[in-house]
Design an enzyme around this catalytic site. Structure first.
Site, PDB file in Angstrom:
ATOM      1  N   ALA A 105       0.870  -1.172   0.000  1.00 53.26           N
ATOM      2  CA  ALA A 105       0.000   0.000   0.000  1.00 53.26           C
ATOM      3  C   ALA A 105       0.910   1.226   0.000  1.00 53.26           C
ATOM      4  CB  ALA A 105      -0.891  -0.016   1.229  1.00 53.26           C
ATOM      5  N   GLY A 114       0.462  -4.990   0.930  1.00 54.02           N
ATOM      6  CA  GLY A 114      -0.744  -5.069   0.099  1.00 54.02           C
ATOM      7  C   GLY A 114      -0.492  -5.741  -1.242  1.00 54.02           C
ATOM      8  N   GLU A 126      -0.650  -9.344  -0.612  1.00 50.57           N
ATOM      9  CA  GLU A 126      -2.051  -9.688  -0.302  1.00 50.57           C
ATOM     10  C   GLU A 126      -2.911  -9.754  -1.561  1.00 50.57           C
ATOM     11  OE1 GLU A 126      -1.900  -6.478   2.720  1.00 50.57           O
ATOM     12  OE2 GLU A 126      -3.118  -7.849   3.902  1.00 50.57           O
TER      13      GLU A 126
HETATM   14  N1  DAK Z   1       4.625   3.300  -0.738  1.00 55.15           N
HETATM   15  C1  DAK Z   1       5.021   4.467  -1.296  1.00 55.15           C
HETATM   16  N2  DAK Z   1       6.182   4.609  -1.980  1.00 55.15           N
HETATM   17  C2  DAK Z   1       6.983   3.537  -2.083  1.00 55.15           C
HETATM   18  C3  DAK Z   1       6.628   2.292  -1.514  1.00 55.15           C
HETATM   19  C4  DAK Z   1       5.383   2.197  -0.820  1.00 55.15           C
HETATM   20  N3  DAK Z   1       4.938   1.037  -0.299  1.00 55.15           N
HETATM   21  N4  DAK Z   1       7.621   1.420  -1.774  1.00 55.15           N
HETATM   22  C5  DAK Z   1       8.547   2.095  -2.491  1.00 55.15           C
HETATM   23  N5  DAK Z   1       8.162   3.358  -2.679  1.00 55.15           N
HETATM   24  C6  DAK Z   1       8.879   4.414  -3.383  1.00 55.15           C
HETATM   25  C7  DAK Z   1      10.074   4.905  -2.587  1.00 55.15           C
HETATM   26  O1  DAK Z   1       9.663   5.857  -1.642  1.00 55.15           O
HETATM   27  C8  DAK Z   1      10.921   5.511  -3.678  1.00 55.15           C
HETATM   28  O2  DAK Z   1      10.391   6.762  -4.032  1.00 55.15           O
HETATM   29  P1  DAK Z   1      11.380   8.029  -4.316  1.00 55.15           P
HETATM   30  O3  DAK Z   1      12.201   8.188  -3.079  1.00 55.15           O
HETATM   31  O4  DAK Z   1      12.198   7.579  -5.512  1.00 55.15           O
HETATM   32  O5  DAK Z   1      10.443   9.146  -4.611  1.00 55.15           O
HETATM   33  C9  DAK Z   1      10.693   4.585  -4.854  1.00 55.15           C
HETATM   34  O6  DAK Z   1       9.462   3.902  -4.575  1.00 55.15           O
HETATM   35  C10 DAK Z   1      11.774   3.530  -5.012  1.00 55.15           C
HETATM   36  O7  DAK Z   1      11.915   2.863  -3.766  1.00 55.15           O
HETATM   37  P2  DAK Z   1      13.354   2.711  -3.032  1.00 55.15           P
HETATM   38  O8  DAK Z   1      14.244   3.816  -3.400  1.00 55.15           O
HETATM   39  O9  DAK Z   1      13.076   2.467  -1.601  1.00 55.15           O
HETATM   40  O10 DAK Z   1      13.869   1.394  -3.746  1.00 55.15           O
HETATM   41  P3  DAK Z   1      14.872   0.303  -3.135  1.00 55.15           P
HETATM   42  O11 DAK Z   1      15.233  -0.586  -4.266  1.00 55.15           O
HETATM   43  O12 DAK Z   1      15.972   0.964  -2.356  1.00 55.15           O
HETATM   44  O13 DAK Z   1      13.993  -0.519  -2.104  1.00 55.15           O
HETATM   45  C11 DAK Z   1      12.009  -1.705  -1.337  1.00 55.15           C
HETATM   46  C12 DAK Z   1      12.917  -1.296  -2.549  1.00 55.15           C
HETATM   47  C13 DAK Z   1      10.766  -2.392  -1.897  1.00 55.15           C
HETATM   48  C14 DAK Z   1      12.786  -2.671  -0.452  1.00 55.15           C
HETATM   49  C15 DAK Z   1      11.675  -0.428  -0.537  1.00 55.15           C
HETATM   50  O14 DAK Z   1      11.131   0.536  -1.450  1.00 55.15           O
HETATM   51  C16 DAK Z   1      10.665  -0.677   0.534  1.00 55.15           C
HETATM   52  O15 DAK Z   1      10.966  -1.211   1.587  1.00 55.15           O
HETATM   53  N6  DAK Z   1       9.416  -0.236   0.274  1.00 55.15           N
HETATM   54  C17 DAK Z   1       8.349  -0.324   1.267  1.00 55.15           C
HETATM   55  C18 DAK Z   1       7.899  -1.723   1.378  1.00 55.15           C
HETATM   56  C19 DAK Z   1       6.823  -1.864   2.408  1.00 55.15           C
HETATM   57  O16 DAK Z   1       7.010  -1.631   3.612  1.00 55.15           O
HETATM   58  N7  DAK Z   1       5.666  -2.283   1.952  1.00 55.15           N
HETATM   59  C20 DAK Z   1       4.568  -2.530   2.781  1.00 55.15           C
HETATM   60  C21 DAK Z   1       3.773  -1.300   2.840  1.00 55.15           C
HETATM   61  S1  DAK Z   1       2.568  -1.443   4.107  1.00 55.15           S
HETATM   62  C22 DAK Z   1      -4.508  -1.107   5.562  1.00 55.15           C
HETATM   63  C23 DAK Z   1      -4.580  -1.929   4.508  1.00 55.15           C
HETATM   64  C24 DAK Z   1      -3.461  -2.433   3.959  1.00 55.15           C
HETATM   65  C25 DAK Z   1      -2.234  -2.128   4.451  1.00 55.15           C
HETATM   66  C26 DAK Z   1      -2.162  -1.315   5.539  1.00 55.15           C
HETATM   67  C27 DAK Z   1      -3.283  -0.825   6.102  1.00 55.15           C
HETATM   68  N8  DAK Z   1      -5.666  -0.552   6.109  1.00 55.15           N
HETATM   69  C28 DAK Z   1      -6.380  -1.389   6.991  1.00 55.15           C
HETATM   70  C29 DAK Z   1      -5.639   0.839   6.445  1.00 55.15           C
HETATM   71  C30 DAK Z   1      -1.059  -2.580   3.827  1.00 55.15           C
HETATM   72  C31 DAK Z   1       0.102  -2.038   4.196  1.00 55.15           C
HETATM   73  C32 DAK Z   1       1.269  -2.159   3.391  1.00 55.15           C
HETATM   74  O17 DAK Z   1       1.270  -2.683   2.299  1.00 55.15           O
END
Ligand code: DAK
Length: 261
Positions: A67, A112, A115
């Site tokens: 997400a 997400g 998921e």
């Molecule tokens: N959201 C927004 N931007 C993201 C992103 C994300 N999930 N993942 C990556 N990006 C963006 C980065 O901010 C970066 O943007 P700029 O800085 O270039 O503007 C760009 O994509 C490239 O990412 P990185 O520079 O970080 O790339 P790397 O190769 O260094 O790293 C990575 C790749 C996938 C390991 C890293 O980007 C990362 O850790 N990303 C976040 C992964 C993460 O934590 N995903 C889970 C998100 S939480 C809900 C329903 C559902 C959910 C929650 C609540 N409700 C009930 C309300 C679900 C939650 C999730 O999915």
């Protein structure tokens, strides 16, 4: 075909290819993208010309990196309820579609993203894919059904390990634990997805829908109830043209011509 901002749709014969394209954010699911995907899969389910869909992400790096954390960071409890409801609805629309949906996981499938892939019927992945539920590291838990679908797919212990630990696993490990069903070299992934989709699109549609319902609904039941459900669904297929045609074609040693009736 309808044009979307963050989602590309292409029809190849009776297969729909759905590509999430927010490459600059690693295809993270913002509200707009979730809304567009909802429209795409509602239309897919209703379109009699389409028999199978492939869901993938644009670019070489990510399927969906989760997400959109920028949007998530602004939510309060009421906003989180609405966001969860929209994500859960999308996942249910994919899972309950009368037609199969294949996730072609071309890179990161996190949060997400993992998921939504789990809501698909079959997951195939690039050897370079990495999957995980890292929400714990953000102080939350999965919100699009991850605690429920992951534990059903890989078992309670592995789901606990992945969701509590928040670490990613590679494609080989995802294959080993049953989170993905096949893995391929990155350059072969979409061809393999298309091959699989074309094969599924050629199967009798009513029996395809019946299979999805029996497996998905049965997973929420006791074994006895699930077997009774199977009996009901199985027996109703004997009133379909496709059953008559499939069995006649077998006996006449020819290819069946299924009409979906
Ligand atoms: N959201 C927004 N931007 C993201 C992103 C994300 N999930 N993942 C990556 N990006 C963006 C980065 O901010 C970066 O943007 P700029 O800085 O270039 O503007 C760009 O994509 C490239 O990412 P990185 O520079 O970080 O790339 P790397 O190769 O260094 O790293 C990575 C790749 C996938 C390991 C890293 O980007 C990362 O850790 N990303 C976040 C992964 C993460 O934590 N995903 C889970 C998100 S939480 C809900 C329903 C559902 C959910 C929650 C609540 N409700 C009930 C309300 C679900 C939650 C999730 O999915």
């Amino acid at each position: 075909m309808t044009e979307y901002k963050n989602v590309l749709t292409e029809k190849k014969d009776n297969v729909l290819i759905v590509t999430i394209q927010r490459e600059k954010a690693l295809n993270a699911l913002n509200d707009e993208t979730v809304a567009e995907l909802q429209q795409v899969f509602d239309a897919f389910s209703a379109d009699a010309d389409l028999r199978c869909a492939i869901l993938t992400g644009a670019g070489p790096k990510a399927f969906v990196a989760g997400a959109d954390i920028t949007e998530l960071s602004k939510l309060d409890v009421a906003g989180a309820v609405e966001t969860a409801a929209r994500g859960l609805k999308l996942a249910a629309t994919i899972q309950n579609s009368p037609k199969p949906v294949i996730a072609a996981i071309n890179g990161f499938a996190l949060g997400g993203g993992c998921e939504i892939a789990m809501a698909c019927d079959i997951r195939i992945a690039s050897e370079k894919a990495r999957l995980g539920q890292p929400e714990i590291n953000l102080g939350i838990i999965p919100g699009y059904g991850g605690t429920q679908r992951l534990s059903r797919l890989v078992g309670r212990g592995k789901a606990m390990q992945m969701i509590l630990g928040g670490d990613m696993i590679n494609a080989a490990e995802a294959y080993r634990v049953g989170l993905v069903d096949e893995i391929y070299p990155p350059e072969e992934l979409m061809d393999k997805a298309m091959e699989m989709a074309t094969a599924l699109a050629g199967k009798p549609p009513v029996a395809v829908t019946a299979t999805k319902k029996a497996i998905n609904d049965g997973l929420n039941m006791t074994l006895d109830d699930g077997c009774n459900l199977e009996k009901d669904i199985f027996s109703k297929l004997f009133a379909t043209d496709d059953q008559t045609e499939g069995m006649a074609a077998f006996m006449e040693r020819r290819k069946a011509n299924f009409t979906g009736k």
